[in-house]
Design a protein around this motif. Structure first.
Motif, PDB file in Angstrom:
ATOM      1  N   ALA A 144      40.694 -26.866   2.404  1.00 23.15           N
ATOM      2  CA  ALA A 144      42.058 -27.361   2.607  1.00 23.15           C
ATOM      3  C   ALA A 144      42.042 -28.867   2.869  1.00 23.15           C
ATOM      4  CB  ALA A 144      42.714 -26.627   3.771  1.00 23.15           C
ATOM      5  N   PHE A 145      41.115 -29.330   3.709  1.00 22.57           N
ATOM      6  CA  PHE A 145      41.032 -30.750   4.046  1.00 22.57           C
ATOM      7  C   PHE A 145      40.657 -31.581   2.826  1.00 22.57           C
ATOM      8  CE2 PHE A 145      38.738 -34.491   5.603  1.00 22.57           C
ATOM      9  CZ  PHE A 145      39.676 -35.004   6.497  1.00 22.57           C
ATOM     10  N   GLU A 151      44.510 -34.758  -3.260  1.00 28.42           N
ATOM     11  CA  GLU A 151      45.939 -34.861  -3.583  1.00 28.42           C
ATOM     12  C   GLU A 151      46.494 -36.214  -3.160  1.00 28.42           C
ATOM     13  OE1 GLU A 151      49.776 -33.340  -4.795  1.00 28.42           O
ATOM     14  OE2 GLU A 151      47.829 -32.368  -4.990  1.00 28.42           O
ATOM     15  N   ARG A 152      46.046 -36.694  -2.013  1.00 30.09           N
ATOM     16  CA  ARG A 152      46.522 -37.982  -1.492  1.00 30.09           C
ATOM     17  C   ARG A 152      46.034 -39.149  -2.354  1.00 30.09           C
ATOM     18  NH1 ARG A 152      44.386 -41.788   2.019  1.00 30.09           N
ATOM     19  NH2 ARG A 152      45.942 -42.978   3.191  1.00 30.09           N
ATOM     20  N   GLU A 153      44.775 -39.078  -2.800  1.00 27.90           N
ATOM     21  CA  GLU A 153      44.188 -40.184  -3.560  1.00 27.90           C
ATOM     22  C   GLU A 153      44.673 -40.237  -5.007  1.00 27.90           C
ATOM     23  OE1 GLU A 153      42.240 -42.627  -2.450  1.00 27.90           O
ATOM     24  OE2 GLU A 153      42.454 -41.808  -0.430  1.00 27.90           O
ATOM     25  N   TRP A 171      48.341 -37.403   7.985  1.00 28.33           N
ATOM     26  CA  TRP A 171      49.229 -36.698   8.907  1.00 28.33           C
ATOM     27  C   TRP A 171      50.496 -36.249   8.182  1.00 28.33           C
ATOM     28  CZ3 TRP A 171      48.532 -34.108  13.008  1.00 28.33           C
ATOM     29  CH2 TRP A 171      49.565 -33.828  13.903  1.00 28.33           C
ATOM     30  N   GLN A 172      51.057 -37.128   7.331  1.00 24.47           N
ATOM     31  CA  GLN A 172      52.236 -36.758   6.539  1.00 24.47           C
ATOM     32  C   GLN A 172      51.916 -35.616   5.587  1.00 24.47           C
ATOM     33  OE1 GLN A 172      52.987 -40.842   5.054  1.00 24.47           O
ATOM     34  NE2 GLN A 172      55.099 -40.564   5.720  1.00 24.47           N
ATOM     35  N   MET A 173      50.721 -35.659   4.989  1.00 24.52           N
ATOM     36  CA  MET A 173      50.314 -34.612   4.060  1.00 24.52           C
ATOM     37  C   MET A 173      50.201 -33.261   4.768  1.00 24.52           C
ATOM     38  SD  MET A 173      49.756 -35.871   0.927  1.00 24.52           S
ATOM     39  CE  MET A 173      48.555 -34.781   0.174  1.00 24.52           C
ATOM     40  N   THR A 182      55.620 -31.119  -5.528  1.00 23.63           N
ATOM     41  CA  THR A 182      56.512 -31.833  -4.610  1.00 23.63           C
ATOM     42  C   THR A 182      56.113 -31.516  -3.173  1.00 23.63           C
ATOM     43  OG1 THR A 182      58.128 -30.028  -4.579  1.00 23.63           O
ATOM     44  CG2 THR A 182      58.443 -31.756  -6.234  1.00 23.63           C
ATOM     45  N   ARG A 183      56.468 -32.415  -2.265  1.00 19.33           N
ATOM     46  CA  ARG A 183      56.126 -32.227  -0.853  1.00 19.33           C
ATOM     47  C   ARG A 183      57.259 -32.801  -0.003  1.00 19.33           C
ATOM     48  NH1 ARG A 183      51.037 -31.230   1.593  1.00 19.33           N
ATOM     49  NH2 ARG A 183      50.096 -31.310  -0.476  1.00 19.33           N
ATOM     50  N   ARG A 184      57.657 -32.063   1.014  1.00 16.15           N
ATOM     51  CA  ARG A 184      58.759 -32.500   1.869  1.00 16.15           C
ATOM     52  C   ARG A 184      58.234 -33.441   2.949  1.00 16.15           C
ATOM     53  NH1 ARG A 184      63.909 -31.296   2.253  1.00 16.15           N
ATOM     54  NH2 ARG A 184      65.018 -31.411   4.250  1.00 16.15           N
TER      55      ARG A 184
END
Length: 204
Positions: A144-145, A151-153, A171-173, A182-184
């Motif tokens: 998961a990490f 996904e972030r990069e 933290w936002q992720m 999509t991500r809220r």
């Protein structure tokens, strides 16, 4: 971009300036092996040292990416082509990262679930059962990490309210609910909490 052409151009400019691979590498704070890889087309200079490299070779970045000297009347067109080429390479790299994320998730879930099943239903000492189940949970958390990091990069998120594109923090992720691509999250520019869409580059 043609890496072979760019490599030959770097070698030609280096020789024109009377520099050896070792001397150029020392000026840039890298190994001469890295310079050799550029000149043979096996790799490209990192963006962080392109300006410094161009300074020592007496060329500009546009000429470096074109692999040749550029006349003034064709400079703008060549610059546009180079920017488009770089954008395509970034998009390709980010797509590959997202595909790698999916593979890691599938393999990680399969491994973690298999170990959890074994720890729950296969006959074994209690202490070993605890270790196996704990290890399976650790695998799932690690997957998961890692997947969140990939996904972030890989690209950016675009706010659907103000269309600002940004790279979220870990933290936002973690706190942002995910739904497909999509991500809220809360936009760092307009402050609105919306479903933000994943995009591959920071340009329209």
């Amino acid at each position: 971009m043609d890496q072979i052409k760019i490599g030959k151009f770097i070698a030609s400019c280096r020789k024109e300036e009377g520099l050896t691979q070792a001397v150029l590498a020392e000026k840039l704070g890298i190994s001469d092996r890295a310079v050799s890889k550029w000149e043979t087309g096996k790799s490209m200079p990192d963006s962080g040292i392109m300006l410094e490299l161009c300074h020592f070779l007496k060329i500009n970045v546009n000429e470096l990416l074109s692999g040749e000297r550029i006349m003034a009347d064709t400079y703008d067109k060549r610059a546009e082509n180079n920017l488009l080429s770089m954008k395509r390479e970034i998009e390709t790299k980010n797509r590959q990262l997202l595909k790698a994320k999916k593979l890691i998730i599938y393999l990680g879930i399969a491994a973690g679930a298999s170990m959890c099943f074994a720890g729950s239903f296969v006959e074994m000492p209690t202490w070993l059962r605890i270790v196996v189940i704990a290890f399976s949970v650790a695998i799932l958390l690690a997957v998961a990490f890692i997947s969140e990091g990939i996904e972030r990069e890989a690209g950016y998120y675009e706010c659907q309210e103000c269309h600002y594109r940004y790279v979220p923090t870990y933290w936002q992720m973690i706190l942002g609910l995910s739904r497909g691509r999509t991500r809220r999250m809360t936009c760092p520019k307009c402050g609105k909490r919306r479903w933000h869409k994943k995009v591959l580059t920071d340009e329209e």
